[in-house]
Design a protein around this motif. Structure first.
Motif, PDB file in Angstrom:
ATOM      1  N   GLU A 141       0.848  -1.183   0.000  1.00  0.00           N
ATOM      2  CA  GLU A 141       0.000   0.000   0.000  1.00  0.00           C
ATOM      3  C   GLU A 141       0.892   1.245   0.000  1.00  0.00           C
ATOM      4  O   GLU A 141       1.975   1.244   0.564  1.00  0.00           O
ATOM      5  CB  GLU A 141      -0.890  -0.042   1.235  1.00  0.00           C
ATOM      6  CG  GLU A 141      -2.110   0.813   1.194  1.00  0.00           C
ATOM      7  CD  GLU A 141      -3.084   0.529   0.064  1.00  0.00           C
ATOM      8  OE1 GLU A 141      -3.499   1.506  -0.573  1.00  0.00           O
ATOM      9  OE2 GLU A 141      -3.417  -0.629  -0.190  1.00  0.00           O
ATOM     10  N   LEU A 142       0.432   2.288  -0.617  1.00  0.00           N
ATOM     11  CA  LEU A 142       1.174   3.528  -0.733  1.00  0.00           C
ATOM     12  C   LEU A 142       1.400   4.162   0.639  1.00  0.00           C
ATOM     13  O   LEU A 142       0.454   4.394   1.387  1.00  0.00           O
ATOM     14  CB  LEU A 142       0.410   4.507  -1.626  1.00  0.00           C
ATOM     15  CG  LEU A 142       1.005   5.894  -1.802  1.00  0.00           C
ATOM     16  CD1 LEU A 142       2.332   5.810  -2.538  1.00  0.00           C
ATOM     17  CD2 LEU A 142       0.041   6.779  -2.548  1.00  0.00           C
ATOM     18  N   VAL A 143       2.664   4.434   0.977  1.00  0.00           N
ATOM     19  CA  VAL A 143       3.022   5.094   2.234  1.00  0.00           C
ATOM     20  C   VAL A 143       3.140   6.588   1.965  1.00  0.00           C
ATOM     21  O   VAL A 143       3.873   7.016   1.073  1.00  0.00           O
ATOM     22  CB  VAL A 143       4.343   4.528   2.802  1.00  0.00           C
ATOM     23  CG1 VAL A 143       4.803   5.333   4.003  1.00  0.00           C
ATOM     24  CG2 VAL A 143       4.176   3.062   3.165  1.00  0.00           C
TER      25      VAL A 143
ATOM     26  N   ASP B 159      -4.023   3.340   2.778  1.00  0.00           N
ATOM     27  CA  ASP B 159      -5.039   2.372   3.214  1.00  0.00           C
ATOM     28  C   ASP B 159      -5.692   2.748   4.545  1.00  0.00           C
ATOM     29  O   ASP B 159      -6.361   1.934   5.166  1.00  0.00           O
ATOM     30  CB  ASP B 159      -4.469   0.958   3.276  1.00  0.00           C
ATOM     31  CG  ASP B 159      -3.454   0.762   4.389  1.00  0.00           C
ATOM     32  OD1 ASP B 159      -3.110   1.733   5.097  1.00  0.00           O
ATOM     33  OD2 ASP B 159      -2.984  -0.378   4.550  1.00  0.00           O
ATOM     34  N   LYS B 160      -5.476   3.986   5.014  1.00  0.00           N
ATOM     35  CA  LYS B 160      -6.116   4.555   6.212  1.00  0.00           C
ATOM     36  C   LYS B 160      -5.491   4.075   7.517  1.00  0.00           C
ATOM     37  O   LYS B 160      -6.070   4.236   8.579  1.00  0.00           O
ATOM     38  CB  LYS B 160      -7.626   4.250   6.243  1.00  0.00           C
ATOM     39  CG  LYS B 160      -8.379   4.579   4.993  1.00  0.00           C
ATOM     40  CD  LYS B 160      -9.794   4.076   5.089  1.00  0.00           C
ATOM     41  CE  LYS B 160     -10.306   3.721   3.723  1.00  0.00           C
ATOM     42  NZ  LYS B 160     -11.550   2.995   3.772  1.00  0.00           N
ATOM     43  N   THR B 161      -4.320   3.455   7.463  1.00  0.00           N
ATOM     44  CA  THR B 161      -3.708   2.901   8.670  1.00  0.00           C
ATOM     45  C   THR B 161      -2.449   3.646   9.069  1.00  0.00           C
ATOM     46  O   THR B 161      -1.790   4.290   8.264  1.00  0.00           O
ATOM     47  CB  THR B 161      -3.332   1.420   8.479  1.00  0.00           C
ATOM     48  OG1 THR B 161      -2.346   1.315   7.453  1.00  0.00           O
ATOM     49  CG2 THR B 161      -4.541   0.573   8.142  1.00  0.00           C
TER      50      THR B 161
ATOM     51  N   SER C 278      -1.417  11.410  13.969  1.00  0.00           N
ATOM     52  CA  SER C 278      -1.603  11.153  12.545  1.00  0.00           C
ATOM     53  C   SER C 278      -2.678  12.091  12.008  1.00  0.00           C
ATOM     54  O   SER C 278      -3.677  12.349  12.669  1.00  0.00           O
ATOM     55  CB  SER C 278      -1.992   9.687  12.301  1.00  0.00           C
ATOM     56  OG  SER C 278      -3.176   9.343  12.976  1.00  0.00           O
ATOM     57  N   ALA C 279      -2.424  12.610  10.804  1.00  0.00           N
ATOM     58  CA  ALA C 279      -3.366  13.503  10.137  1.00  0.00           C
ATOM     59  C   ALA C 279      -3.854  12.810   8.869  1.00  0.00           C
ATOM     60  O   ALA C 279      -3.073  12.181   8.153  1.00  0.00           O
ATOM     61  CB  ALA C 279      -2.683  14.812   9.780  1.00  0.00           C
ATOM     62  N   SER C 280      -5.155  12.955   8.614  1.00  0.00           N
ATOM     63  CA  SER C 280      -5.771  12.201   7.525  1.00  0.00           C
ATOM     64  C   SER C 280      -6.578  13.106   6.602  1.00  0.00           C
ATOM     65  O   SER C 280      -6.987  14.202   6.982  1.00  0.00           O
ATOM     66  CB  SER C 280      -6.685  11.131   8.131  1.00  0.00           C
ATOM     67  OG  SER C 280      -7.499  10.537   7.166  1.00  0.00           O
ATOM     68  N   ASP C 281      -6.808  12.582   5.409  1.00  0.00           N
ATOM     69  CA  ASP C 281      -7.712  13.250   4.471  1.00  0.00           C
ATOM     70  C   ASP C 281      -9.151  13.291   4.985  1.00  0.00           C
ATOM     71  O   ASP C 281      -9.986  13.982   4.417  1.00  0.00           O
ATOM     72  CB  ASP C 281      -7.692  12.541   3.114  1.00  0.00           C
ATOM     73  CG  ASP C 281      -6.527  12.964   2.239  1.00  0.00           C
ATOM     74  OD1 ASP C 281      -5.875  13.976   2.542  1.00  0.00           O
ATOM     75  OD2 ASP C 281      -6.267  12.266   1.235  1.00  0.00           O
ATOM     76  N   ASP C 282      -9.438  12.559   6.061  1.00  0.00           N
ATOM     77  CA  ASP C 282     -10.781  12.630   6.652  1.00  0.00           C
ATOM     78  C   ASP C 282     -10.942  13.868   7.530  1.00  0.00           C
ATOM     79  O   ASP C 282     -11.941  14.042   8.193  1.00  0.00           O
ATOM     80  CB  ASP C 282     -11.135  11.351   7.421  1.00  0.00           C
ATOM     81  CG  ASP C 282     -10.250  11.096   8.642  1.00  0.00           C
ATOM     82  OD1 ASP C 282      -9.503  11.998   9.074  1.00  0.00           O
ATOM     83  OD2 ASP C 282     -10.309   9.972   9.170  1.00  0.00           O
TER      84      ASP C 282
ATOM     85  N   HIS D 192      -8.812   5.970  11.065  1.00  0.00           N
ATOM     86  CA  HIS D 192      -9.116   7.004  10.083  1.00  0.00           C
ATOM     87  C   HIS D 192     -10.037   6.430   9.007  1.00  0.00           C
ATOM     88  O   HIS D 192     -10.007   5.240   8.707  1.00  0.00           O
ATOM     89  CB  HIS D 192      -7.830   7.527   9.426  1.00  0.00           C
ATOM     90  CG  HIS D 192      -7.025   8.419  10.315  1.00  0.00           C
ATOM     91  ND1 HIS D 192      -7.462   9.661  10.706  1.00  0.00           N
ATOM     92  CD2 HIS D 192      -5.810   8.241  10.886  1.00  0.00           C
ATOM     93  CE1 HIS D 192      -6.535  10.225  11.481  1.00  0.00           C
ATOM     94  NE2 HIS D 192      -5.531   9.371  11.611  1.00  0.00           N
ATOM     95  N   SER D 193     -10.841   7.297   8.399  1.00  0.00           N
ATOM     96  CA  SER D 193     -11.756   6.852   7.350  1.00  0.00           C
ATOM     97  C   SER D 193     -11.253   7.197   5.945  1.00  0.00           C
ATOM     98  O   SER D 193     -11.877   6.816   4.956  1.00  0.00           O
ATOM     99  CB  SER D 193     -13.149   7.445   7.564  1.00  0.00           C
ATOM    100  OG  SER D 193     -13.099   8.851   7.510  1.00  0.00           O
ATOM    101  N   ARG D 194     -10.112   7.903   5.874  1.00  0.00           N
ATOM    102  CA  ARG D 194      -9.473   8.216   4.585  1.00  0.00           C
ATOM    103  C   ARG D 194      -7.963   8.115   4.764  1.00  0.00           C
ATOM    104  O   ARG D 194      -7.474   7.864   5.852  1.00  0.00           O
ATOM    105  CB  ARG D 194      -9.900   9.605   4.117  1.00  0.00           C
ATOM    106  CG  ARG D 194     -11.423   9.642   3.858  1.00  0.00           C
ATOM    107  CD  ARG D 194     -11.910  10.841   3.145  1.00  0.00           C
ATOM    108  NE  ARG D 194     -11.337  10.910   1.815  1.00  0.00           N
ATOM    109  CZ  ARG D 194     -11.433  11.980   1.040  1.00  0.00           C
ATOM    110  NH1 ARG D 194     -12.066  13.043   1.467  1.00  0.00           N
ATOM    111  NH2 ARG D 194     -10.902  11.992  -0.163  1.00  0.00           N
ATOM    112  N   ALA D 195      -7.239   8.336   3.700  1.00  0.00           N
ATOM    113  CA  ALA D 195      -5.781   8.172   3.696  1.00  0.00           C
ATOM    114  C   ALA D 195      -5.105   8.994   4.796  1.00  0.00           C
ATOM    115  O   ALA D 195      -5.499  10.133   5.070  1.00  0.00           O
ATOM    116  CB  ALA D 195      -5.212   8.579   2.344  1.00  0.00           C
ATOM    117  N   VAL D 196      -4.086   8.398   5.408  1.00  0.00           N
ATOM    118  CA  VAL D 196      -3.260   9.100   6.395  1.00  0.00           C
ATOM    119  C   VAL D 196      -2.157   9.818   5.625  1.00  0.00           C
ATOM    120  O   VAL D 196      -1.399   9.203   4.887  1.00  0.00           O
ATOM    121  CB  VAL D 196      -2.666   8.120   7.429  1.00  0.00           C
ATOM    122  CG1 VAL D 196      -1.765   8.856   8.404  1.00  0.00           C
ATOM    123  CG2 VAL D 196      -3.781   7.391   8.168  1.00  0.00           C
TER     124      VAL D 196
END
Length: 86
Positions: A1-3, A21-23, A59-63, A41-45
């Motif tokens: 998965e993309l880091v 992958d939201k992790t 952690s900051a996410s697109d959510d 998270h519900s969207r990408a980190v």
């Protein structure tokens, strides 16, 4: 998965990654083994930061949320956490 983000924990033995992958995952530097996978998270980190205690992670996410992950909310029993952090 993309880091998307990487940060080293203060001991230099582990890194934290934030992924598409939201992790948030914690990895062993020496062996490359995944030690812990944190979901919430519900969207990408997109961003990771190790806090002043050297163990807790933000952690900051697109959510549009920031989550604080630390020994009190890793979802592990004290014994499991102690073994992970050695």
């Amino acid at each position: 998965e993309l880091v998307n983000a990487v940060a080293a924990l203060s001991d230099g033995q582990r890194v934290a990654t934030g992924s598409h992958d939201k992790t948030v995952r914690i990895w062993s530097v020496a062996g490359g083994a995944e030690l812990l996978c944190l979901r919430g998270h519900s969207r990408a980190v997109k961003g990771i930061c190790v806090l002043h205690d050297g163990i807790s992670i933000a952690s900051a996410s697109d959510d549009q949320t920031i989550r604080i992950w630390g020994p009190n909310n890793f979802g592990l029993e004290d014994k499991e956490l102690a073994e992970l952090m050695l």
